[in-house]
Design a protein around this motif. Structure first.
Motif, short mmCIF file in Angstrom:
data_model
loop_
_atom_site.label_atom_id
_atom_site.label_comp_id
_atom_site.label_asym_id
_atom_site.label_seq_id
_atom_site.Cartn_x
_atom_site.Cartn_y
_atom_site.Cartn_z
N ARG A 1 0.69 -1.28 -0.07
CA ARG A 1 -0.03 -0.12 -0.19
C ARG A 1 0.87 0.98 -0.01
O ARG A 1 0.74 2.45 -0.13
N TYR A 2 1.60 0.89 0.47
CA TYR A 2 3.14 2.20 0.65
C TYR A 2 4.11 2.97 -0.44
O TYR A 2 4.95 3.27 -0.95
N GLY A 3 4.06 1.32 -1.58
CA GLY A 3 4.69 1.42 -2.51
C GLY A 3 6.17 0.89 -2.42
O GLY A 3 6.35 0.46 -3.47
N ALA A 4 6.23 0.23 -1.67
CA ALA A 4 7.50 -0.97 -1.52
C ALA A 4 7.33 -2.18 -2.06
O ALA A 4 5.94 -2.67 -2.59
N ARG A 5 8.81 -2.69 -2.97
CA ARG A 5 8.26 -3.88 -4.08
C ARG A 5 8.87 -4.72 -3.83
O ARG A 5 9.69 -4.40 -2.85
N PHE A 6 8.67 -6.47 -3.91
CA PHE A 6 9.51 -7.13 -3.52
C PHE A 6 9.32 -8.52 -4.03
O PHE A 6 7.86 -8.52 -3.87
N LEU A 7 9.72 -9.15 -4.38
CA LEU A 7 9.73 -10.45 -5.15
C LEU A 7 9.46 -11.40 -3.68
O LEU A 7 10.36 -11.58 -2.25
N LYS A 8 8.96 -11.83 -3.72
CA LYS A 8 8.09 -13.23 -2.89
C LYS A 8 7.77 -14.54 -3.79
O LYS A 8 7.73 -15.22 -4.81
#
Length: 713
Positions: A186-193
């Motif tokens: 929601r705050y724009g952070a991005r990561f791979l899971k």
């Protein structure tokens, strides 16, 4: 395209990319739009005709074609080195049904693995793979993989209503492709899971999920047909516990299938119990810190390879129990922890989320979707892999809110108590669901407290397990055996106390991996005395254990009296069985005893048929503390008796009187742990023992540090 939509699409935070991409009819014709980063050119192919799309920058291409309806079409995409004709993922309807979404929302999808994760399939006449993931707090989700150079820009997923599920069908993607989900918070952070529902993974330490489908054809029909003929607590049930990666280090699932069933069958065990098979990043956790709950560890092969191993064990007449770990999971940032940027699988309260002993997160069992994830996982292993039972790890840590916590570090339940009511409801739901769906299954609780009703049915308020590890018997009996015989008289009650509560639950007597690591010493090394006495104690203890009410579990290496602690690095010391080492009277003798224990056990209903019935047991000698002697009778359902006598002193007991049931004039030895072929002294010779003139007493020579079984002639 609206600038706000464009920005959200390119940043991976759009909830409905299908509304922007693909083909959409309008007043001027059909608008085609594609998102293909790094492409030089994209064309629409309709009926063999190529129409170039105009570049809008940032990998977006679009054009309006003068058509009345959306046609069948493909995309021709040109890169520096090649040109590809592909189906457009954004022309497909959702590949997940409304009923699936309803069940997921209710937390009642008992076949969740068929709805979430990846599924190779034919959709709208096109072969590809459906990608679905539950990430309700995400602003956007994209698919990244080895087919996108791990960049998720090209494949944003759509949100399916309020379900929290994101979906995308990717044409042309099939088995073996590696992937992850790219989450935008929601705050724009991005990561791979990695995929929580992945059914196959890369070999650790690599962490990607792998698209897979099963092609195994089962050959265990006879086993599966008769598995439910007799409930576990009324059946012979002796278990060989195995850590697959170290049983024979270096073997794959398929190579294990050539050796393990034959070894276990030869020794006569009815079941194997596999330490956790689900994928885990750190081998030193022995599998108890799971990140891939739906994937067998890729260290040993593919999911179908693991099915092959189970199949071969069943064909050999051996049941398969698997350790299952629903109590906690590791914090690795590529796995379940804060999956969509917020606590999702774990509670939001850090005091409740963090397990104080293991540095892991606990599951939020109050959340229905999380319960569904775990309940369906239990069903998955039993139905998809034909697993016969689950041994549930660390149940006590789930049941108590204050487990390993100090005052102020936990909050009481709604009644002011310390019981975790969500965990209770979860365990009841898991057991009830599993027993309803899987005939012949057994669940086993590793529960170390006096919680009542662990093996009572759920409709009577119990937790619903089939069996429970008897941790009290294990601690008390090992404590007794570790004492020098001269001191055992002062600890006599440690061997008899178990019968005070033996019928409060359906018990397994466990000598597990936990008892032979971390300085606790191997079983034979716990015993006092010289090497001969240690082995004699070891054999006598096994004879006592196999005769005691309850099922048996023995960890690998203890069946041949390995003296060193177990290490996952090298496994059992098989060299001890080499004849060149002179092992016949030492380690091979102990293994021969275990084989005979299992053989006699399986053929003697008195030793297993009434394990949960107090009428199946009677003390003969219970208070001979000075002698270090214990003797008791076991009875089959038809009344047939078996007499077990244990002498835990190094002194031969001559002419030892034992009162036996009337009507049996002579008794014969059926097993003697002191027999010369096991490495013993052979103090009790062959031949029947006759009852005295009073008709109810036998007198026999009881060997030193030995257990003897006798039955009527």
């Amino acid at each position: 395209m609206d600038e706000a939509d464009r920005a959200r699409l390119l940043s991976g935070s759009h909830h409905d990319p299908h509304a922007l991409l693909g083909a959409h009819p309008g007043p001027d014709g059909v608008t085609f739009r594609a998102l293909r980063p790094f492409a030089h050119k994209v064309s629409v192919v309709v009926d063999g005709c190529h129409t170039p799309l105009h570049s809008e920058g940032d990998g977006l291409f679009s054009a309006v074609l003068p058509l009345d309806t959306v046609p069948e079409y493909t995309l021709l995409v040109s890169y520096d080195d090649a040109e590809y004709e592909v189906h457009d993922p954004y022309r497909f309807l959702p590949a997940l049904g409304e009923f699936d979404l309803h069940l997921i929302g209710e937390g009642r999808h008992e076949e969740l693995w068929r709805a979430l994760g990846t599924e190779p399939m034919v959709h709208q006449g096109v072969t590809g793979t459906r990608f679905t993931v539950w990430a309700p707090n995400a602003q956007g989700v994209r698919v990244a993989g080895d087919f996108t150079y791990w960049d998720g820009t090209a494949f944003p997923m759509r949100s399916l209503g309020s379900s929290g599920v994101w979906e995308l069908f990717l044409p042309g993607i099939g088995e073996g492709r590696r992937y992850k989900f790219e989450i935008t918070t929601r705050y724009g952070a991005r990561f791979l899971k990695s995929d929580p529902m992945a059914r196959c993974t890369e070999v650790p330490p690599a962490t990607a999920s792998v698209v897979t489908a099963s092609h195994h054809e089962w050959s265990d029909g006879e086993w599966m047909t008769h598995r439910a003929d007799r409930p576990a607590h009324e059946a012979p049930f002796s278990v060989y516990e195995v850590h697959l990666p170290s049983w024979r280090p270096g073997l794959t699932y398929r190579e294990l299938a050539e050796q393990l069933p034959a070894y276990v069958k030869d020794l006569g065990f009815t079941h194997v119990e596999l330490m956790p098979v689900a994928e885990h990043p750190f081998g030193g956790s022995w599998g108890y810190q799971v990140t891939g709950y739906y994937a067998p560890t890729a260290r040993l092969g593919t999911p179908d390879d693991f099915k092959h191993l189970v199949d071969r064990l069943h064909q050999a007449g051996i049941g398969v129990i698997m350790d299952w770990v629903p109590a906690h999971f590791p914090r690795d940032d590529w796995a379940l922890a804060r999956f969509d940027g917020y606590p999702l699988y774990e509670p939001g309260d850090t005091r409740r989320a963090e397990h104080p002993d293991w540095g892991t997160f606990e599951f939020d069992l109050g959340r229905r979707e999380v319960r569904n994830f775990l309940v369906a996982n239990a069903v998955y292993w039993c139905e998809e892999f034909h697993i016969d039972g689950l041994r549930v790890d660390a149940v006590a840590s789930m049941l108590y809110l204050d487990y390993s916590r100090e005052p102020g570090q936990w909050t009481p339940n709604e009644h002011g108590g310390r019981e975790d009511l969500d965990a209770v409801r979860f365990l009841q739901e898991m057991n009830a669901t599993l027993y309803r769906r899987v005939p012949g299954v057994v669940t086993i609780a590793e529960e170390s407290t006096d919680w009542g009703g662990v093996t009572s049915p759920t409709d009577r308020g119990g937790l619903g397990f089939g069996l429970k590890w008897n941790m009290g018997w294990m601690h008390d009996s090992l404590g007794y055996m570790s004492k020098d015989p001269v001191h055992r008289r002062y600890h006599h009650n440690e061997m008899t106390f178990s019968m005070v509560y033996a019928y409060s639950e359906n018990y397994v007597l466990p000598i597990s991996h936990d008892e032979v690591v971390h300085g606790k010493q191997a079983l034979v090394s716990k015993m006092p005395g010289d090497w001969w006495q240690q082995r004699a104690n070891h054999r006598a203890y096994l004879g006592f254990m196999w005769a005691h009410p309850g099922k048996q579990l023995l960890f690998m290496g203890q069946e041949f009296a390995q003296g060193a602690e177990w290490s996952e690095g090298h496994g059992p010391d098989w060299w001890l069985l080499d004849p060149a080492y002179g092992a016949e009277a030492d380690h091979r003798g102990v293994r021969d005893l275990v084989r005979d224990l299992n053989s006699v056990y399986r053929e003697a209903p008195a030793l297993w048929e009434r394990d949960s019935d107090p009428g199946g047991f009677r003390w003969v000698v219970v208070d001979a503390a000075e002698d270090n002697v214990f003797a008791f009778l076991r009875f089959a359902a038809d009344g047939a008796p078996l007499l077990a006598v244990s002498n835990f002193s190094p002194v031969v007991r001559h002419d030892y009187g034992l009162r036996v049931p009337e009507g049996f004039p002579a008794w014969e030895e059926v097993l003697n742990t002191d027999a010369a072929r096991y490495g013993g002294s052979g103090a009790l010779g062959p031949g029947p023992v006759r009852v005295g003139a009073d008709g109810s007493c036998v007198r026999l020579t009881v060997p030193p540090l030995a257990t003897v079984w006798l039955r009527p002639v």
